[in-house]
Design a protein around this motif. Structure first.
Motif, PDB file in Angstrom:
ATOM      1  N   SER A 268       0.851  -1.178   0.000  1.00  0.00           N
ATOM      2  CA  SER A 268       0.000   0.000   0.000  1.00  0.00           C
ATOM      3  C   SER A 268       0.891   1.234   0.000  1.00  0.00           C
ATOM      4  CB  SER A 268      -0.925   0.000   1.223  1.00  0.00           C
ATOM      5  OG  SER A 268      -0.166   0.021   2.414  1.00  0.00           O
ATOM      6  N   LEU A 269       0.273   2.392   0.202  1.00  0.00           N
ATOM      7  CA  LEU A 269       1.035   3.628   0.327  1.00  0.00           C
ATOM      8  C   LEU A 269       1.643   3.684   1.726  1.00  0.00           C
ATOM      9  CD1 LEU A 269       1.891   6.389  -0.799  1.00  0.00           C
ATOM     10  CD2 LEU A 269      -0.237   7.326   0.103  1.00  0.00           C
ATOM     11  N   LEU A 270       2.975   3.760   1.792  1.00  0.00           N
ATOM     12  CA  LEU A 270       3.682   3.760   3.065  1.00  0.00           C
ATOM     13  C   LEU A 270       4.429   5.067   3.241  1.00  0.00           C
ATOM     14  CD1 LEU A 270       5.215   0.147   2.903  1.00  0.00           C
ATOM     15  CD2 LEU A 270       3.082   0.835   3.981  1.00  0.00           C
ATOM     16  N   ALA A 271       4.678   5.417   4.468  1.00  0.00           N
ATOM     17  CA  ALA A 271       5.494   6.588   4.805  1.00  0.00           C
ATOM     18  C   ALA A 271       6.722   6.094   5.574  1.00  0.00           C
ATOM     19  CB  ALA A 271       4.705   7.589   5.632  1.00  0.00           C
TER      20      ALA A 271
ATOM     21  N   ASP B 128      -6.678  10.660  -7.249  1.00  0.00           N
ATOM     22  CA  ASP B 128      -6.903   9.503  -6.386  1.00  0.00           C
ATOM     23  C   ASP B 128      -7.374   9.868  -4.978  1.00  0.00           C
ATOM     24  OD1 ASP B 128      -4.673  10.520  -5.172  1.00  0.00           O
ATOM     25  OD2 ASP B 128      -3.368   8.795  -5.561  1.00  0.00           O
ATOM     26  N   GLY B 129      -7.719  11.103  -4.755  1.00  0.00           N
ATOM     27  CA  GLY B 129      -8.172  11.551  -3.448  1.00  0.00           C
ATOM     28  C   GLY B 129      -7.113  12.282  -2.659  1.00  0.00           C
ATOM     29  N   THR B 130      -5.844  12.160  -3.083  1.00  0.00           N
ATOM     30  CA  THR B 130      -4.747  12.870  -2.419  1.00  0.00           C
ATOM     31  C   THR B 130      -3.851  13.602  -3.405  1.00  0.00           C
ATOM     32  OG1 THR B 130      -3.387  10.856  -2.445  1.00  0.00           O
ATOM     33  CG2 THR B 130      -4.711  11.266  -0.466  1.00  0.00           C
ATOM     34  N   GLN B 131      -3.707  13.065  -4.610  1.00  0.00           N
ATOM     35  CA  GLN B 131      -2.818  13.680  -5.596  1.00  0.00           C
ATOM     36  C   GLN B 131      -3.206  13.222  -6.993  1.00  0.00           C
ATOM     37  OE1 GLN B 131       1.146  12.318  -4.730  1.00  0.00           O
ATOM     38  NE2 GLN B 131       0.625  10.181  -4.976  1.00  0.00           N
ATOM     39  N   TRP B 132      -2.654  13.923  -7.987  1.00  0.00           N
ATOM     40  CA  TRP B 132      -2.884  13.557  -9.376  1.00  0.00           C
ATOM     41  C   TRP B 132      -2.065  12.319  -9.712  1.00  0.00           C
ATOM     42  CZ3 TRP B 132      -6.794  15.699 -11.780  1.00  0.00           C
ATOM     43  CH2 TRP B 132      -7.203  17.004 -11.443  1.00  0.00           C
ATOM     44  N   SER B 133      -2.673  11.374 -10.417  1.00  0.00           N
ATOM     45  CA  SER B 133      -1.959  10.181 -10.849  1.00  0.00           C
ATOM     46  C   SER B 133      -1.525  10.352 -12.302  1.00  0.00           C
ATOM     47  CB  SER B 133      -2.852   8.947 -10.698  1.00  0.00           C
ATOM     48  OG  SER B 133      -3.892   8.970 -11.663  1.00  0.00           O
ATOM     49  N   THR B 134      -0.873   9.335 -12.833  1.00  0.00           N
ATOM     50  CA  THR B 134      -0.426   9.376 -14.228  1.00  0.00           C
ATOM     51  C   THR B 134      -1.471   8.799 -15.172  1.00  0.00           C
ATOM     52  OG1 THR B 134       0.684   7.247 -13.930  1.00  0.00           O
ATOM     53  CG2 THR B 134       2.004   9.238 -13.555  1.00  0.00           C
TER      54      THR B 134
ATOM     55  N   PRO C 255      -3.066  22.373  -9.226  1.00  0.00           N
ATOM     56  CA  PRO C 255      -4.013  22.539  -8.113  1.00  0.00           C
ATOM     57  C   PRO C 255      -4.965  21.351  -8.029  1.00  0.00           C
ATOM     58  CG  PRO C 255      -4.634  23.926  -9.963  1.00  0.00           C
ATOM     59  CD  PRO C 255      -3.297  23.354 -10.302  1.00  0.00           C
ATOM     60  N   PRO C 256      -5.456  21.040  -6.834  1.00  0.00           N
ATOM     61  CA  PRO C 256      -6.399  19.925  -6.705  1.00  0.00           C
ATOM     62  C   PRO C 256      -7.749  20.284  -7.301  1.00  0.00           C
ATOM     63  CG  PRO C 256      -6.163  21.067  -4.607  1.00  0.00           C
ATOM     64  CD  PRO C 256      -5.144  21.667  -5.541  1.00  0.00           C
TER      65      PRO C 256
ATOM     66  N   PRO D 269     -11.488  17.687  -3.347  1.00  0.00           N
ATOM     67  CA  PRO D 269     -10.237  16.916  -3.308  1.00  0.00           C
ATOM     68  C   PRO D 269     -10.329  15.588  -2.570  1.00  0.00           C
ATOM     69  CG  PRO D 269     -10.129  18.768  -1.780  1.00  0.00           C
ATOM     70  CD  PRO D 269     -11.406  18.915  -2.546  1.00  0.00           C
ATOM     71  N   GLU D 270     -11.351  15.369  -1.750  1.00  0.00           N
ATOM     72  CA  GLU D 270     -11.455  14.106  -1.016  1.00  0.00           C
ATOM     73  C   GLU D 270     -12.104  13.007  -1.841  1.00  0.00           C
ATOM     74  OE1 GLU D 270     -13.478  14.760   2.616  1.00  0.00           O
ATOM     75  OE2 GLU D 270     -11.942  16.111   3.444  1.00  0.00           O
ATOM     76  N   ARG D 271     -12.636  13.335  -2.997  1.00  0.00           N
ATOM     77  CA  ARG D 271     -13.328  12.354  -3.843  1.00  0.00           C
ATOM     78  C   ARG D 271     -12.420  11.948  -4.995  1.00  0.00           C
ATOM     79  NH1 ARG D 271     -18.682  11.047  -5.817  1.00  0.00           N
ATOM     80  NH2 ARG D 271     -18.696  10.776  -8.072  1.00  0.00           N
ATOM     81  N   ALA D 272     -12.159  10.659  -5.131  1.00  0.00           N
ATOM     82  CA  ALA D 272     -11.360  10.142  -6.242  1.00  0.00           C
ATOM     83  C   ALA D 272     -12.230  10.071  -7.489  1.00  0.00           C
ATOM     84  CB  ALA D 272     -10.801   8.769  -5.890  1.00  0.00           C
ATOM     85  N   ASP D 273     -11.775  10.740  -8.556  1.00  0.00           N
ATOM     86  CA  ASP D 273     -12.598  10.791  -9.766  1.00  0.00           C
ATOM     87  C   ASP D 273     -11.748  11.309 -10.921  1.00  0.00           C
ATOM     88  OD1 ASP D 273     -14.751  10.590 -11.424  1.00  0.00           O
ATOM     89  OD2 ASP D 273     -16.076  11.894 -10.271  1.00  0.00           O
ATOM     90  N   TRP D 274     -12.338  11.225 -12.128  1.00  0.00           N
ATOM     91  CA  TRP D 274     -11.702  11.778 -13.321  1.00  0.00           C
ATOM     92  C   TRP D 274     -12.015  13.267 -13.425  1.00  0.00           C
ATOM     93  CZ3 TRP D 274      -8.290   8.942 -15.882  1.00  0.00           C
ATOM     94  CH2 TRP D 274      -8.372   7.557 -15.832  1.00  0.00           C
ATOM     95  N   HIS D 275     -10.999  14.057 -13.763  1.00  0.00           N
ATOM     96  CA  HIS D 275     -11.168  15.495 -13.957  1.00  0.00           C
ATOM     97  C   HIS D 275     -10.360  15.922 -15.180  1.00  0.00           C
ATOM     98  CE1 HIS D 275     -13.048  16.099  -9.976  1.00  0.00           C
ATOM     99  NE2 HIS D 275     -12.190  15.182  -9.554  1.00  0.00           N
TER     100      HIS D 275
END
Length: 638
Positions: A14-17, A306-312, A282-283, A287-293
């Motif tokens: 998953s996404l780890l820090a 993806d709800g936190t950042q832009w994906s590729t 900019p988001p 920004p809390e909803r994952a969707d296409w924009h």
């Protein structure tokens, strides 16, 4: 889980820090290297550091503004490319050595908290260090604690993994042109050359091998039981690249130096403190909803947030055209009598996806309900496939109706509807987009149940009664028509009049007759056969009233009685009629969520087999599920 040097532990994919922390005035720069199976980078872009803080695949990102005394990296294992076998997490210092850094530790976090921690005790006097690494094993990711140091700095360390360093300013010195594996700056035992079987820099060292090289350049001598490829005892490591074949003797090195391509630009490790990275896009508005924009960098494409950042992930923006599929863009076939048919290709893909999605959605709805991260992720996957959410909600209509009916049944189990129960019901109906007569009837019942509960809790209205003489500080809460029924030997006597309840007493004013009953003489109030029964301390002090809405009147009288006798509970407390949640679930599971009398699955209620008024207990053995009709027919009978 706390790790010692050389130990490893599984981590979720998953996404780890990864947080590097310390207690000193030093500033630790964190970086990462993405290595292939060969143990080297595929290109210099696989080095993530202060001048290149984000990998092109977005698998590793460096936090540009970490908290004081920390350095932070985000590692997205799902986005890690399949060619990447290991992700090395390292750090370096511009001033001083790690031997001067106090309380140095590396902690790996997932969404729920820390999953692994490595306290680096007594680090060597080095200015670059490999803290640990993520690596694949048996289709799972693991993290290994290493603590390997270099006295040759960041340039010497990254060169060892195949990164070409630009030493035009003389900072790298001879590190670029010499064999890094033979460098005297190493502080741990590693092979002096790269073997055909790639070494594992993070593998735990079973014994420190004392390497000697003959003047003719022959291979190192390795102690018995230690792999010639990695300096690791194969019996004490879980690294799949180390096996008993390492006992076959020394292996000649394949090469010593990685030569850059003549047109390749080397990595500049000089910190560009005056340069600013381009601001991220900019988001989106939500920004809390994952969707296409719409892609903020390319208006002709849609990009996934993806709800936190832009994906590729992107796809072309397709104009609304009845002649083409809005999902894939393929032309649609014309119907014989006008219009266009649907896209067969997309219909088949959607049907296949919804088969598995529906099973997962029903399981999630039953387990955790229509809220929470798992529910949000469920709908995000549907949007990612560009499938209309209404299709998914249509699939979930029947399970959704069953879920909200279960909520209502559980809420009415103890006769009290708390505000959180009403809020949960409304949230579920809104999230599932449920409509229809059944939902409206359930909503009316829930709101009425909440109104009656507020009356029993003491939230009573104050009504005006012109012409009625009141005592000082007396407030009237109820004033309505009623019929007083008295059972005499010669038959019932019925008197019509007004029933008046105040904070002081209960009055009945009828034609030629009347009665008053102070609250200190009243024992209980309940409804039986659509009549309000009031029990008093004396046998002749009770009363029976027929009213238009007995449930409302009984709730108001009970609330006034509890206020007068100071029986109103503090918020959050429930009286002895409350049924614990685990008992409700046990009875529901035992009776199959249906009426035990007629088998109906609608308008269900929890019923005491032996009523509370007759001493019945609130236990699973004394509870059953009945529909509203069967429960009314049973009444207070056993």
């Amino acid at each position: 889980m706390k790790l010692s040097k050389g130990a490893n532990a599984p981590v979720p994919t998953s996404l780890l820090a990864v947080v590097v922390s310390w207690r000193s005035e030093h500033v630790v720069d964190a970086h990462a290297l993405l290595l292939a199976e060969s143990g080297t980078v595929r290109s210099d872009r696989d080095l993530v550091f202060f001048n290149a803080p984000r990998h092109v695949s977005q698998a590793v990102t460096i936090d540009q503004e970490p908290a004081p005394g920390t350095a932070r990296l985000s590692v997205s294992l799902p986005r890690t490319e399949s060619e990447v076998a290991r992700i090395v997490v390292s750090g370096s210092l511009d001033d001083g050595t790690f031997g001067e850094v106090g309380d140095l530790a590396v902690t790996v976090f997932d969404a729920r908290g820390p999953v692994a921690r490595f306290d680096i005790e007594d680090p060597d006097a080095v200015d670059a260090m490999m803290f640990g690494e993520f690596y694949r094993r048996d289709e799972q990711w693991r993290f290994r604690a290493i603590g390997q140091g270099w006295t040759t700095g960041l340039a010497g360390m990254v060169t060892e993994f195949g990164v070409t360093v630009d030493d035009s300013d003389g900072q790298a010195g001879s590190k670029r042109g010499s064999n890094p594996f033979a460098s005297p700056g190493r502080t741990d035992s590693y092979p002096a050359a790269r073997w055909t079987d790639p070494p594992s820099p993070g593998a735990p060292t079973a014994a420190r091998a004392q390497h000697t090289r003959s003047p003719e350049g022959s291979s190192d001598r390795v102690p018995t039981g230690v792999s010639a490829a990695s300096g690791v005892d194969p019996a004490t490591t879980d690294d799949p690249r180390v096996s008993s074949d390492a006992h076959r003797g020394p292996v000649p090195p394949t090469h010593a130096v990685t030569r850059p391509h003549p047109y390749h630009r080397a990595v500049d490790l000089t910190r560009r403190s005056t340069e600013r990275l381009p601001a991220p896009p900019p988001p989106p508005p939500d920004p809390e909803r994952a969707d296409w924009h719409r892609d903020p960098q390319d208006g002709t494409r849609m990009r996934w947030w993806d709800g936190t950042q832009w994906s590729t992930a992107t796809h072309p923006r397709r104009p609304v055209d009845a002649r083409h599929c809005t999902r894939c863009g393929n032309p649609l076939r014309r119907k014989l009598f006008g219009g266009h048919s649907g896209c067969d290709r997309c219909a088949a893909e959607i049907e296949e996806f919804l088969t598995h999605w529906g099973t997962r959605a029903r399981r999630t709805l039953t387990a955790s309900g229509p809220s929470g991260p798992e529910w949000s992720q469920l709908w995000a996957t549907l949007r990612y496939q560009r499938i209309d959410e209404n299709i998914g909600r249509t699939m979930l209509r029947d399970p959704g109706l069953g879920y909200v009916e279960r909520l209502a049944t559980f809420a009415f189990a103890d006769g009290e509807i708390a505000q959180p129960e009403l809020d949960a019901f409304e949230a579920a109906v809104d999230e599932l987009r449920l409509t229809g007569p059944l939902i409206e009837d359930l909503r009316r019942r829930m709101h009425r149940g909440r109104a009656l509960s507020r009356l029993r809790e003491g939230e009573l209205p104050v009504v005006r009664t012109p012409g009625l003489h009141l005592d000082p500080e007396e407030r009237v809460h109820l004033d309505l028509p009623a019929t007083h029924v008295r059972h005499l030997a010669r038959g019932p006597k019925i008197t019509t009049g007004r029933l008046i309840a105040s904070n002081k007493k209960l009055r009945f004013v009828g034609a030629g007759a009347g009665t008053e009953m102070p609250w200190n003489r009243v024992v209980s109030v309940h409804v039986e056969h659509d009549s309000v029964i009031i029990a008093a301390t004396s046998a002749r002090g009770g009363a029976i009233f027929d009213v238009a809405d007995p449930d409302y009147v009984a709730a108001a009288l009970e609330g006034a009685l509890r206020v007068a006798k100071r029986l109103v509970l503090t918020p959050g407390q429930r009286d002895s009629r409350s049924i614990p949640q685990e008992v409700k679930a046990e009875v529901w599971q035992r009776d199959g969520g249906k009426c035990v009398e007629c088998g109906s699955g609608h308008y269900l209620e929890f019923d005491h087999v032996i009523p509370l008024s007759r001493g019945g207990a609130t236990s699973a053995s004394n509870l059953q599920i009945l529909c509203r009709s069967c429960n009314r027919t049973k009444g207070a009978r056993i």
